[in-house]
Design a protein around this motif. Structure first.
Motif, mmCIF file in Angstrom:
data_model
loop_
_atom_site.group_PDB
_atom_site.id
_atom_site.type_symbol
_atom_site.label_atom_id
_atom_site.label_comp_id
_atom_site.label_asym_id
_atom_site.label_seq_id
_atom_site.Cartn_x
_atom_site.Cartn_y
_atom_site.Cartn_z
ATOM 1 N N GLU A 87 0.053 -1.188 -0.034
ATOM 2 C CA GLU A 87 -0.203 -0.329 -0.509
ATOM 3 C C GLU A 87 0.633 1.252 0.210
ATOM 4 O OE1 GLU A 87 -2.909 -0.423 3.221
ATOM 5 O OE2 GLU A 87 -3.522 -2.120 2.259
ATOM 6 N N PHE A 88 2.478 1.462 0.627
ATOM 7 C CA PHE A 88 2.977 2.648 0.730
ATOM 8 C C PHE A 88 4.255 2.222 -0.080
ATOM 9 C CE2 PHE A 88 5.198 0.326 4.477
ATOM 10 C CZ PHE A 88 6.012 0.686 4.519
ATOM 11 N N ALA A 89 4.966 1.617 0.096
ATOM 12 C CA ALA A 89 5.999 1.243 -0.626
ATOM 13 C C ALA A 89 6.473 2.246 -1.372
ATOM 14 C CB ALA A 89 6.564 -0.187 -1.156
ATOM 15 N N LEU A 90 5.598 2.292 -2.569
ATOM 16 C CA LEU A 90 6.262 3.039 -4.086
ATOM 17 C C LEU A 90 5.808 4.199 -3.776
ATOM 18 C CD1 LEU A 90 4.164 1.435 -6.642
ATOM 19 C CD2 LEU A 90 6.461 1.139 -6.209
ATOM 20 N N ASP A 91 4.898 4.525 -2.962
ATOM 21 C CA ASP A 91 4.657 6.940 -2.435
ATOM 22 C C ASP A 91 5.741 6.374 -1.979
ATOM 23 O OD1 ASP A 91 2.099 6.941 -3.706
ATOM 24 O OD2 ASP A 91 0.929 6.151 -2.503
ATOM 25 N N ALA A 92 7.059 6.217 -0.838
ATOM 26 C CA ALA A 92 7.603 6.307 -0.012
ATOM 27 C C ALA A 92 8.873 6.320 -1.075
ATOM 28 C CB ALA A 92 7.683 4.736 1.554
ATOM 29 N N LEU A 93 9.113 5.585 -1.305
ATOM 30 C CA LEU A 93 10.097 5.869 -2.613
ATOM 31 C C LEU A 93 10.143 6.480 -3.120
ATOM 32 C CD1 LEU A 93 10.285 1.723 -3.254
ATOM 33 C CD2 LEU A 93 12.057 2.909 -1.618
ATOM 34 N N LYS A 94 8.943 6.702 -4.209
ATOM 35 C CA LYS A 94 8.956 8.713 -4.528
ATOM 36 C C LYS A 94 9.469 9.950 -4.016
ATOM 37 C CE LYS A 94 5.905 6.071 -8.309
ATOM 38 N NZ LYS A 94 4.238 6.311 -7.938
ATOM 39 N N ASN A 95 9.170 9.356 -3.000
ATOM 40 C CA ASN A 95 8.913 10.433 -1.474
ATOM 41 C C ASN A 95 10.523 10.550 -1.062
ATOM 42 O OD1 ASN A 95 7.181 12.445 -0.218
ATOM 43 N ND2 ASN A 95 7.701 11.064 1.693
ATOM 44 N N GLY A 96 11.614 9.989 -1.386
ATOM 45 C CA GLY A 96 12.395 9.780 -1.079
ATOM 46 C C GLY A 96 12.855 9.135 0.324
ATOM 47 N N SER A 97 12.302 8.210 0.635
ATOM 48 C CA SER A 97 12.340 7.267 1.316
ATOM 49 C C SER A 97 12.752 5.761 1.579
ATOM 50 C CB SER A 97 11.030 7.543 2.471
ATOM 51 O OG SER A 97 10.645 8.416 3.292
ATOM 52 N N SER A 98 13.735 5.444 1.702
ATOM 53 C CA SER A 98 14.104 4.567 1.725
ATOM 54 C C SER A 98 13.101 3.379 3.081
ATOM 55 C CB SER A 98 15.370 3.784 1.843
ATOM 56 O OG SER A 98 15.959 5.298 0.850
ATOM 57 N N ILE A 99 13.299 2.233 2.719
ATOM 58 C CA ILE A 99 12.602 1.074 3.174
ATOM 59 C C ILE A 99 13.392 0.338 3.698
ATOM 60 C CG2 ILE A 99 9.914 -0.576 3.502
ATOM 61 C CD1 ILE A 99 8.781 1.059 1.026
ATOM 62 N N VAL A 100 13.070 -0.110 5.457
ATOM 63 C CA VAL A 100 13.631 -1.590 5.935
ATOM 64 C C VAL A 100 12.499 -2.685 6.280
ATOM 65 C CG1 VAL A 100 15.234 -2.676 7.943
ATOM 66 C CG2 VAL A 100 15.704 -0.651 6.650
ATOM 67 N N THR A 101 12.699 -3.565 5.811
ATOM 68 C CA THR A 101 10.844 -3.945 5.601
ATOM 69 C C THR A 101 11.375 -6.005 6.033
ATOM 70 O OG1 THR A 101 9.556 -5.072 4.090
ATOM 71 C CG2 THR A 101 11.573 -4.907 3.047
ATOM 72 N N LEU A 102 10.154 -6.578 6.986
ATOM 73 C CA LEU A 102 10.416 -7.630 7.561
ATOM 74 C C LEU A 102 9.323 -8.308 6.077
ATOM 75 C CD1 LEU A 102 10.769 -8.242 10.911
ATOM 76 C CD2 LEU A 102 12.116 -8.399 9.399
ATOM 77 N N SER A 103 8.208 -7.500 5.664
ATOM 78 C CA SER A 103 7.390 -7.927 5.259
ATOM 79 C C SER A 103 7.890 -8.328 3.538
ATOM 80 C CB SER A 103 6.070 -7.602 5.356
ATOM 81 O OG SER A 103 5.467 -6.956 5.898
ATOM 82 N N MET A 104 8.612 -8.971 3.039
ATOM 83 C CA MET A 104 9.230 -9.631 2.357
ATOM 84 C C MET A 104 8.083 -10.361 1.169
ATOM 85 S SD MET A 104 10.678 -10.956 4.929
ATOM 86 C CE MET A 104 12.282 -10.246 5.316
ATOM 87 N N GLY A 105 6.774 -11.022 1.988
ATOM 88 C CA GLY A 105 6.624 -11.716 1.010
ATOM 89 C C GLY A 105 5.626 -11.223 -0.093
ATOM 90 N N ALA A 106 5.574 -10.263 0.435
ATOM 91 C CA ALA A 106 5.205 -8.922 -1.119
ATOM 92 C C ALA A 106 5.021 -9.501 -2.031
ATOM 93 C CB ALA A 106 4.961 -7.353 -0.630
ATOM 94 N N PHE A 107 7.237 -9.457 -2.232
ATOM 95 C CA PHE A 107 8.327 -9.776 -3.198
ATOM 96 C C PHE A 107 7.941 -11.025 -4.342
ATOM 97 C CE2 PHE A 107 11.182 -6.725 -1.012
ATOM 98 C CZ PHE A 107 10.404 -5.357 -1.458
ATOM 99 N N ALA A 108 6.558 -11.854 -3.395
ATOM 100 C CA ALA A 108 6.201 -12.930 -4.435
ATOM 101 C C ALA A 108 4.966 -12.340 -5.438
ATOM 102 C CB ALA A 108 5.571 -13.727 -3.246
ATOM 103 N N ASP A 109 4.641 -11.145 -5.686
ATOM 104 C CA ASP A 109 4.130 -11.001 -6.265
ATOM 105 C C ASP A 109 5.282 -10.210 -7.417
ATOM 106 O OD1 ASP A 109 2.561 -8.736 -8.321
ATOM 107 O OD2 ASP A 109 1.486 -8.457 -6.945
ATOM 108 N N GLN A 110 5.469 -10.378 -8.330
ATOM 109 C CA GLN A 110 6.338 -10.219 -9.661
ATOM 110 C C GLN A 110 6.360 -8.893 -9.809
ATOM 111 O OE1 GLN A 110 9.295 -11.849 -9.946
ATOM 112 N NE2 GLN A 110 10.523 -10.428 -11.227
#
Length: 266
Positions: A87-110
């Motif tokens: 829900e927020f990753a793309l907006d955060a990255l565009k906003n200049g914020s890098s992310i540290v995540t534990l929810s890497m399961g989201a990346f199963a969506d290619q």
């Protein structure tokens, strides 16, 4: 040296552990400026931990993810869920914020994974995948670079941890049973929050569609037992990690944050 600013999205037990590490001065290069959670009380609780008289910090419990982004933190710690990350990753990255995540399961969506890579590159931001409850991601990545390989991910769990899934049945309380066998994409679809680490291991090696995952339920078992195995013609590596609680996942975030600013990176 100017401190890097932090925000936390998802304010449960793991976020509390990170906040405690911050208060104990294990993250001196950072300033925690914001928290956000679906539970306002949890976001407030962590902010209150930081806003002590002697801390010198002001941490704001935000009412929405938009409020977090408006503060433009350098890093957003995500401990919520794969859906929250989406829900927020793309907006955060565009906003200049890098992310540290534990929810890497989201990346199963290619498609999402590729969009994150593209967005991060275009905006000079990054997504740091914390190791969570496993280890050996560097070995997996190294072996995969050497050429053709195969990998498996085996997990042993308590039946109680499976109660909210479609595989649960009362008989699991009395008998050991393999309840799932498939690839990492299928695993994360069936267990959205409990096998994120299998996706992390797959991204580091053979890809979610090629990582063979099995989950075994064991009566009266406490914690999680993960075994990752990767083979090629030259290397056979096995990584075994048992954890009685999920605390190792929170500490992996602390370690990732320390690596980001360290002159020597592990």
């Amino acid at each position: 040296m100017e401190k890097k600013t932090l925000a936390i999205v998802g304010c449960g037990k793991l976020a509390t552990l990170v906040a405690d590490a911050y208060r104990d001065n294990l993250l001196p290069e950072y300033e925690l400026i914001a928290t956000y959670s679906r539970s306002k009380e949890k976001a407030q609780h962590i902010a209150d931990k930081i806003n002590t008289v002697d801390s010198g910090s002001t941490c704001i419990p935000c009412a929405s993810i938009q409020d977090v982004l408006a503060m433009k933190p350098d890093y957003i710690i995500e401990t919520a869920s794969p859906n929250a990350l989406k829900e927020f990753a793309l907006d955060a990255l565009k906003n200049g914020s890098s992310i540290v995540t534990l929810s890497m399961g989201a990346f199963a969506d290619q498609a999402f994974y590729e969009n994150v890579i593209k967005t991060a590159r275009e905006n000079n931001t990054k997504v740091h995948i914390a190791s969570g409850a496993i280890g050996g991601l560097d070995v997996l990545r190294t072996v995969s670079l050497m050429g053709k390989c195969e990998a498996t991910f085996q997990t042993e769990k308590s039946p109680n941890s499976l109660r909210k899934s479609s595989v649960y049945q009362e008989s699991l309380q009395h008998e050991k049973k393999k309840v799932f066998e498939g690839n990492a994409i299928e695993a994360i679809a069936l267990f959205p929050t409990s096998v994120n680490v299998s996706v992390a291991a797959s991204i580091a090696s053979v890809g979610p569609e090629n990582m063979l995952v099995s989950i075994t339920s064991i009566p009266d078992f406490v914690g999680d037992n993960h075994r990752i195995e990767i083979k090629n013609e030259q290397v056979h590596a096995v990584v075994d990690v048992y954890s009685a609680t999920a605390q190792i996942a929170g500490w992996s975030i602390v370690n990732t944050l320390r690596n980001i600013v360290s002159p020597i990176v592990f």
